[in-house]
Scaffold this motif. Structure first.
Motif, PDB file in Angstrom:
ATOM      1  N   ILE A  86      14.972  12.777   8.957  1.00  0.00           N
ATOM      2  CA  ILE A  86      14.284  11.931   7.979  1.00  0.00           C
ATOM      3  C   ILE A  86      15.098  11.819   6.699  1.00  0.00           C
ATOM      4  O   ILE A  86      15.227  10.726   6.128  1.00  0.00           O
ATOM      5  N   ASP A  87      15.674  12.914   6.239  1.00  0.00           N
ATOM      6  CA  ASP A  87      16.512  12.866   5.029  1.00  0.00           C
ATOM      7  C   ASP A  87      17.680  11.901   5.209  1.00  0.00           C
ATOM      8  O   ASP A  87      17.984  11.103   4.311  1.00  0.00           O
ATOM      9  N   PHE A  88      18.332  11.955   6.359  1.00  0.00           N
ATOM     10  CA  PHE A  88      19.473  11.058   6.577  1.00  0.00           C
ATOM     11  C   PHE A  88      19.042   9.606   6.770  1.00  0.00           C
ATOM     12  O   PHE A  88      19.712   8.686   6.292  1.00  0.00           O
ATOM     13  N   LEU A  89      17.936   9.378   7.456  1.00  0.00           N
ATOM     14  CA  LEU A  89      17.433   8.009   7.598  1.00  0.00           C
ATOM     15  C   LEU A  89      17.085   7.432   6.232  1.00  0.00           C
ATOM     16  O   LEU A  89      17.427   6.274   5.932  1.00  0.00           O
ATOM     17  N   ASN A  90      16.444   8.226   5.390  1.00  0.00           N
ATOM     18  CA  ASN A  90      16.098   7.775   4.034  1.00  0.00           C
ATOM     19  C   ASN A  90      17.334   7.558   3.170  1.00  0.00           C
ATOM     20  O   ASN A  90      17.292   6.798   2.204  1.00  0.00           O
ATOM     21  N   ALA A  91      18.432   8.208   3.534  1.00  0.00           N
ATOM     22  CA  ALA A  91      19.697   8.024   2.813  1.00  0.00           C
ATOM     23  C   ALA A  91      20.496   6.845   3.373  1.00  0.00           C
ATOM     24  O   ALA A  91      21.634   6.608   2.951  1.00  0.00           O
ATOM     25  N   GLY A  92      19.925   6.126   4.341  1.00  0.00           N
ATOM     26  CA  GLY A  92      20.571   4.931   4.858  1.00  0.00           C
ATOM     27  C   GLY A  92      21.576   5.166   5.963  1.00  0.00           C
ATOM     28  O   GLY A  92      22.452   4.325   6.201  1.00  0.00           O
ATOM     29  N   LYS A  93      21.447   6.279   6.672  1.00  0.00           N
ATOM     30  CA  LYS A  93      22.371   6.592   7.770  1.00  0.00           C
ATOM     31  C   LYS A  93      21.680   6.380   9.115  1.00  0.00           C
ATOM     32  O   LYS A  93      20.493   6.632   9.257  1.00  0.00           O
ATOM     33  N   ASP A  94      22.454   5.956  10.110  1.00  0.00           N
ATOM     34  CA  ASP A  94      21.971   5.932  11.490  1.00  0.00           C
ATOM     35  C   ASP A  94      22.082   7.348  12.041  1.00  0.00           C
ATOM     36  O   ASP A  94      23.018   8.075  11.703  1.00  0.00           O
ATOM     37  N   VAL A  95      21.126   7.737  12.879  1.00  0.00           N
ATOM     38  CA  VAL A  95      21.062   9.125  13.345  1.00  0.00           C
ATOM     39  C   VAL A  95      20.933   9.204  14.865  1.00  0.00           C
ATOM     40  O   VAL A  95      20.118   8.507  15.472  1.00  0.00           O
ATOM     41  N   LEU A  96      21.758  10.079  15.443  1.00  0.00           N
ATOM     42  CA  LEU A  96      21.587  10.522  16.829  1.00  0.00           C
ATOM     43  C   LEU A  96      21.079  11.951  16.727  1.00  0.00           C
ATOM     44  O   LEU A  96      21.795  12.841  16.278  1.00  0.00           O
ATOM     45  N   CYS A  97      19.822  12.155  17.092  1.00  0.00           N
ATOM     46  CA  CYS A  97      19.202  13.480  17.015  1.00  0.00           C
ATOM     47  C   CYS A  97      19.112  14.053  18.418  1.00  0.00           C
ATOM     48  O   CYS A  97      18.706  13.371  19.356  1.00  0.00           O
ATOM     49  N   GLU A  98      19.487  15.293  18.544  1.00  0.00           N
ATOM     50  CA  GLU A  98      19.356  15.963  19.839  1.00  0.00           C
ATOM     51  C   GLU A  98      17.898  15.973  20.266  1.00  0.00           C
ATOM     52  O   GLU A  98      16.988  15.896  19.450  1.00  0.00           O
ATOM     53  N   LYS A  99      17.686  16.096  21.562  1.00  0.00           N
ATOM     54  CA  LYS A  99      16.330  16.198  22.078  1.00  0.00           C
ATOM     55  C   LYS A  99      15.859  17.647  21.949  1.00  0.00           C
ATOM     56  O   LYS A  99      16.700  18.542  21.859  1.00  0.00           O
ATOM     57  N   PRO A 100      14.575  17.885  21.891  1.00  0.00           N
ATOM     58  CA  PRO A 100      13.486  16.925  21.805  1.00  0.00           C
ATOM     59  C   PRO A 100      13.447  16.307  20.411  1.00  0.00           C
ATOM     60  O   PRO A 100      13.992  16.877  19.473  1.00  0.00           O
ATOM     61  N   ILE A 101      12.795  15.170  20.294  1.00  0.00           N
ATOM     62  CA  ILE A 101      12.758  14.496  19.006  1.00  0.00           C
ATOM     63  C   ILE A 101      12.255  15.449  17.912  1.00  0.00           C
ATOM     64  O   ILE A 101      12.804  15.479  16.821  1.00  0.00           O
ATOM     65  N   SER A 102      11.235  16.213  18.211  1.00  0.00           N
ATOM     66  CA  SER A 102      10.701  17.188  17.247  1.00  0.00           C
ATOM     67  C   SER A 102       9.820  18.176  18.007  1.00  0.00           C
ATOM     68  O   SER A 102       9.724  18.111  19.220  1.00  0.00           O
ATOM     69  N   THR A 103       9.167  19.044  17.279  1.00  0.00           N
ATOM     70  CA  THR A 103       8.298  20.031  17.922  1.00  0.00           C
ATOM     71  C   THR A 103       6.837  19.585  17.964  1.00  0.00           C
ATOM     72  O   THR A 103       6.003  20.280  18.509  1.00  0.00           O
ATOM     73  N   ASN A 104       6.536  18.405  17.368  1.00  0.00           N
ATOM     74  CA  ASN A 104       5.166  17.907  17.410  1.00  0.00           C
ATOM     75  C   ASN A 104       5.149  16.391  17.197  1.00  0.00           C
ATOM     76  O   ASN A 104       6.118  15.804  16.704  1.00  0.00           O
ATOM     77  N   VAL A 105       4.059  15.768  17.572  1.00  0.00           N
ATOM     78  CA  VAL A 105       3.928  14.319  17.502  1.00  0.00           C
ATOM     79  C   VAL A 105       3.959  13.813  16.068  1.00  0.00           C
ATOM     80  O   VAL A 105       4.566  12.778  15.775  1.00  0.00           O
ATOM     81  N   LYS A 106       3.322  14.521  15.157  1.00  0.00           N
ATOM     82  CA  LYS A 106       3.273  14.087  13.756  1.00  0.00           C
ATOM     83  C   LYS A 106       4.683  13.904  13.199  1.00  0.00           C
ATOM     84  O   LYS A 106       4.994  12.889  12.563  1.00  0.00           O
ATOM     85  N   ASP A 107       5.551  14.875  13.440  1.00  0.00           N
ATOM     86  CA  ASP A 107       6.932  14.776  12.952  1.00  0.00           C
ATOM     87  C   ASP A 107       7.696  13.663  13.664  1.00  0.00           C
ATOM     88  O   ASP A 107       8.497  12.955  13.052  1.00  0.00           O
ATOM     89  N   ALA A 108       7.457  13.496  14.959  1.00  0.00           N
ATOM     90  CA  ALA A 108       8.128  12.430  15.703  1.00  0.00           C
ATOM     91  C   ALA A 108       7.759  11.060  15.135  1.00  0.00           C
ATOM     92  O   ALA A 108       8.619  10.189  14.948  1.00  0.00           O
ATOM     93  N   LEU A 109       6.477  10.873  14.843  1.00  0.00           N
ATOM     94  CA  LEU A 109       6.035   9.602  14.260  1.00  0.00           C
ATOM     95  C   LEU A 109       6.607   9.396  12.862  1.00  0.00           C
ATOM     96  O   LEU A 109       6.937   8.266  12.481  1.00  0.00           O
ATOM     97  N   ALA A 110       6.752  10.480  12.104  1.00  0.00           N
ATOM     98  CA  ALA A 110       7.358  10.382  10.764  1.00  0.00           C
ATOM     99  C   ALA A 110       8.832   9.985  10.863  1.00  0.00           C
ATOM    100  O   ALA A 110       9.338   9.211  10.040  1.00  0.00           O
TER     101      ALA A 110
END
Length: 197
Positions: A86-110
């Motif tokens: 999220i910090d990098f997306l907000n800084a205007g960067k494209d991101v390849l994040c390793e799986k799993p997207i996150s540890t919960n749905v709330k963070d994934a949606l964020a």
């Protein structure tokens, strides 16, 4: 041909075995930054892949406002995927994040919301959908060659040992779960990809 400048955040096993070698082999990519709280890990990767121009940092926040980064690979423990991405997306960067997207749905949606808000690419490292055998199966399903698919069974075997026994990988609060969140993510993705979600 424009080169894409890459920052890799987290220089552990997945960085060493996948991200660093693949970016190093790609003539359109250049690893500009290696970030790890343990600088010796970044140094090992820098030496292994002869990344003479790569800059090593220990705090990813130093990179948020860098103009010479196009793509960020987030290769951190699962519980850190969301805040760092999220910090990098907000800084205007494209991101390849390793799986799993996150540890919960709330963070994934964020994470998804941050990508959409900032008009950035967020890709999750569910890489099996790029394998030839998966795409051949998808073609069969799409063409109706298997009839109506109404039941799917997946199984896998793994010979590799668990990395970091007693570390973040085997600590539920940091990993988010067990084999389902580690390997199961890949199989759920293949099923959804091949059957049109």
């Amino acid at each position: 041909m424009k080169k894409f400048n890459v920052a890799i955040i987290g220089c552990g096993t997945i960085c060493m075995s996948a991200h660093a070698p693949k970016y190093s082999e790609n003539p359109r990519a250049e690893i500009k930054y290696l970030c790890d709280i343990l600088p010796e890990k970044a140094e090992n990767i820098k030496k292994e892949y002869k990344l003479d121009n790569a800059v090593i940092v220990t705090d990813y926040k130093e990179l948020l406002n860098k103009d010479d980064i196009d793509v960020v690979s987030v290769c951190l423990p699962n519980y850190l995927h969301a805040p760092v991405t999220i910090d990098f997306l907000n800084a205007g960067k494209d991101v390849l994040c390793e799986k799993p997207i996150s540890t919960n749905v709330k963070d994934a949606l964020a994470m998804q919301a941050a990508a959409e808000k900032n008009n950035r690419i967020l890709n999750i490292g569910v890489v099996n959908r790029f394998n030839t055998y998966v795409n051949e199966l998808k073609k069969l399903v799409d063409a109706g060659e298997l009839g109506e698919v109404y039941h799917i069974y997946c199984a896998f075997r793994q010979q590799r040992s668990i990395p970091g026994m007693g570390g973040w990988f085997t600590t539920k609060a940091q990993s988010g779960g067990g084999s389902l969140i580690d390997w199961g993510v890949h199989y759920l993705d293949i099923v959804m990809y091949c059957t049109g979600d």
